[in-house]
Write a protein that holds these residues in place. Structure first.
Motif, PDB file in Angstrom:
ATOM      1  N   UNK A  57      52.999 -69.484  88.092  1.00 44.96           N
ATOM      2  CA  UNK A  57      52.105 -68.746  87.193  1.00 44.96           C
ATOM      3  C   UNK A  57      52.595 -68.912  85.760  1.00 44.96           C
ATOM      4  N   UNK A  58      51.669 -68.966  84.820  1.00 49.32           N
ATOM      5  CA  UNK A  58      52.050 -69.040  83.411  1.00 49.32           C
ATOM      6  C   UNK A  58      52.920 -67.823  83.077  1.00 49.32           C
ATOM      7  N   UNK A  59      54.114 -68.032  82.514  1.00 48.05           N
ATOM      8  CA  UNK A  59      55.016 -66.895  82.258  1.00 48.05           C
ATOM      9  C   UNK A  59      54.470 -65.907  81.226  1.00 48.05           C
ATOM     10  N   UNK A  60      53.574 -66.342  80.372  1.00 49.85           N
ATOM     11  CA  UNK A  60      53.053 -65.427  79.352  1.00 49.85           C
ATOM     12  C   UNK A  60      51.806 -64.671  79.787  1.00 49.85           C
ATOM     13  N   UNK A  61      50.947 -65.309  80.601  1.00 54.74           N
ATOM     14  CA  UNK A  61      49.700 -64.606  80.906  1.00 54.74           C
ATOM     15  C   UNK A  61      49.401 -64.515  82.392  1.00 54.74           C
ATOM     16  N   UNK A  62      50.148 -65.221  83.225  1.00 59.30           N
ATOM     17  CA  UNK A  62      49.974 -65.041  84.659  1.00 59.30           C
ATOM     18  C   UNK A  62      48.839 -65.829  85.285  1.00 59.30           C
ATOM     19  N   UNK A  63      48.196 -66.726  84.543  1.00 60.30           N
ATOM     20  CA  UNK A  63      47.154 -67.524  85.189  1.00 60.30           C
ATOM     21  C   UNK A  63      47.821 -68.566  86.076  1.00 60.30           C
ATOM     22  N   UNK A  64      47.099 -68.997  87.114  1.00 59.02           N
ATOM     23  CA  UNK A  64      47.688 -69.951  88.043  1.00 59.02           C
ATOM     24  C   UNK A  64      47.539 -71.365  87.494  1.00 59.02           C
ATOM     25  N   UNK A  79      48.863 -73.905  78.007  1.00 61.73           N
ATOM     26  CA  UNK A  79      47.979 -73.049  78.799  1.00 61.73           C
ATOM     27  C   UNK A  79      46.708 -72.800  77.989  1.00 61.73           C
ATOM     28  N   UNK A  80      45.556 -73.042  78.604  1.00 67.42           N
ATOM     29  CA  UNK A  80      44.314 -72.884  77.839  1.00 67.42           C
ATOM     30  C   UNK A  80      43.930 -71.417  77.678  1.00 67.42           C
ATOM     31  N   UNK A  81      44.619 -70.537  78.374  1.00 72.45           N
ATOM     32  CA  UNK A  81      44.293 -69.118  78.235  1.00 72.45           C
ATOM     33  C   UNK A  81      45.096 -68.456  77.119  1.00 72.45           C
ATOM     34  N   UNK A  82      46.412 -68.675  77.112  1.00 75.89           N
ATOM     35  CA  UNK A  82      47.228 -67.909  76.167  1.00 75.89           C
ATOM     36  C   UNK A  82      47.951 -68.771  75.149  1.00 75.89           C
ATOM     37  N   UNK A  83      47.915 -70.081  75.331  1.00 79.26           N
ATOM     38  CA  UNK A  83      48.583 -70.942  74.361  1.00 79.26           C
ATOM     39  C   UNK A  83      50.033 -71.248  74.693  1.00 79.26           C
TER      40      UNK A  83
END
Lengths: 382, 54
Positions: B38-45, B6-10
């Protein structure tokens, strides 16, 4: 939503850009304007504290240049522009030399590092890293530094400590706390993290504080309250963040820990909303990614004509300390909670109960594998 | 089998491991994960902030 001025967003961080994306999914026509103090290039702030070990430069952290996103979303961008005031009656914002009209204004200005007054001629040289430009400066000054002192053993301080030792730098971390990340972790979890980070090469000076930072022949001398002096090459201040609510006064906006907004992300002024780290939503200022995602989706619907209150489910936070995997779901309040802790050589599972109901948890080491199952049993925040 | 970050949270999604807790079986290719995931760590789609192959 009538004058055609459209929606004006201030701030190009995760909150601002996520909102713009979500609005465009719902409405391809509404005029969107983004005003930001920096370049507007998109990067992920959580990545700042684990970019060193991945050997990423500031440029490599930019995943989309501003022009690419604003073109694809049809957003009018005013970069390097600092808004200085709001006229909520005329529905205008202004910088030093320009003004813009809005139908709806969204404040997404984030947070700034807290800086405490510090003695010594090196105090002004302390760095805080909460922005891509900070990270660029940090990398430049880090150079071949052998030893970095970090003030503040909280979440950000521990993430940077882990990242620095993983990239070969010696780290000392200092703070009055009895154990690291003491605001989110019960003692057993904090001690476990401390042991893992110590094994990775981090030195802790807890129950201690920094009295002064002075320039030395090579680098700095950090004087501690207990009388010790730590020579180091660079000092990082990581004692916390404070919401940027600096536009509140000009528009008469209520603030608490950030701009106070209701579940519709609306401030006490009609047509002015706030989102992300700068906002206190229904009493909660949660400076993490997941709340931004939920709030941005709700606000995009509201601004597209379908009033939608945000609700926050339980949102565990993954803390990026690879030496010690950590997930925390802090309880909503600290009153009358009781922790039940199970420790093993491989991890810590700490469950927080109120009246026999699970209200939060902290998982360290191999216990993080229980995150999903435990999250399902947590109550929503609101 | 590939890994995606994930490019947002890694957060790293490992196709070999899947996400059994979320009902995604081991061996599930990234392309086969639903678009509303959704990313399980940060919720981005999945669609907004692409995961990148690592």
């Amino acid at each position: 939503m009538s004058s055609g001025a459209g929606i004006l967003v201030i701030g190009s961080g995760m909150a601002g850009y996520t909102l713009l994306r979500e609005i465009r999914k719902l409405d391809s026509d509404v005029a969107l304007t983004l005003i930001c103090a920096d370049s507007g290039d998109f990067y992920s702030k959580p990545m700042l504290s684990n970019a060193l070990a991945a050997n990423k430069t500031a440029e490599q952290l930019v995943t989309q240049p501003a022009a690419a996103i604003t073109d694809s979303l049809n957003v009018k961008l005013f970069a390097h522009t600092r808004i200085e005031g709001i006229d909520s009656t005329a529905r205008q914002v202004f910088s030093a030399d320009q003004s813009w009209s809005y139908d709806a204004l969204v404040l997404a200005t984030g947070a700034n590092p807290i800086r405490l007054p510090m003695a010594g001629d090196g105090a002004d040289d302390m760095l805080s890293v909460n922005h891509l430009d900070d990270y660029r400066r940090f990398r430049q000054q880090l150079g071949n530094a052998g030893h970095v002192a970090i003030i503040g053993p909280g979440l950000i301080g521990c993430e940077f400590a882990n990242d620095l030792v993983a990239s070969g730098t010696q780290v000392s971390i200092i703070g009055p706390d009895a154990w690291p990340i003491s605001t989110l972790l019960p003692e057993a979890g904090g001690r476990f993290l401390q042991q893992r980070l110590e094994a990775a090469g981090v030195t802790f000076f807890l129950g201690n504080s920094v009295e002064s930072v002075n320039r030395a022949t090579n680098g700095f001398d950090v004087a501690l309250k207990n009388g010790d002096t730590l020579p180091c090459d660079l000092v990082l201040s990581a004692i916390g963040l404070r919401a940027d609510s600096s536009l509140a006064e000009s528009a008469g906006l209520d603030t608490g820990r950030g701009y106070r907004v209701d579940a519709y992300l609306q401030t006490n002024r009609d047509g002015i909303y706030a989102l992300g780290d700068c906002a206190e939503v229904n009493g909660f200022n949660l400076p993490f990614i997941m709340p931004i995602m939920f709030a941005a989706r709700a606000l995009a619907k509201t601004l597209s004509g379908q009033a939608s209150a945000v609700s926050y489910p339980a949102m565990p936070v993954a803390i990026k300390t690879p030496a010690c995997p950590l997930v925390v779901a802090p309880p909503a309040t600290h009153e009358s909670n009781a922790w039940r802790v199970e420790t093993s050589p491989f991890g810590v599972k700490a469950l927080c109960y109120r009246d026999e109901s699970l209200v939060g948890f902290a998982l360290a080491g191999d216990a993080v594998s229980e995150k999903q199952a435990l999250t399902r049993t947590l109550p929503a925040v609101f | 089998m590939k890994q995606w970050q994930c490019i947002v949270c890694g957060f790293i999604y490992d196709e070999a491991e899947g996400l059994p807790d979320e009902g995604i079986a081991p061996g599930t290719a990234w392309d086969d994960i639903p678009d509303d995931w959704l990313c399980p760590d940060c919720g981005v789609t999945k669609s907004d902030f692409e995961m990148v192959e690592i």
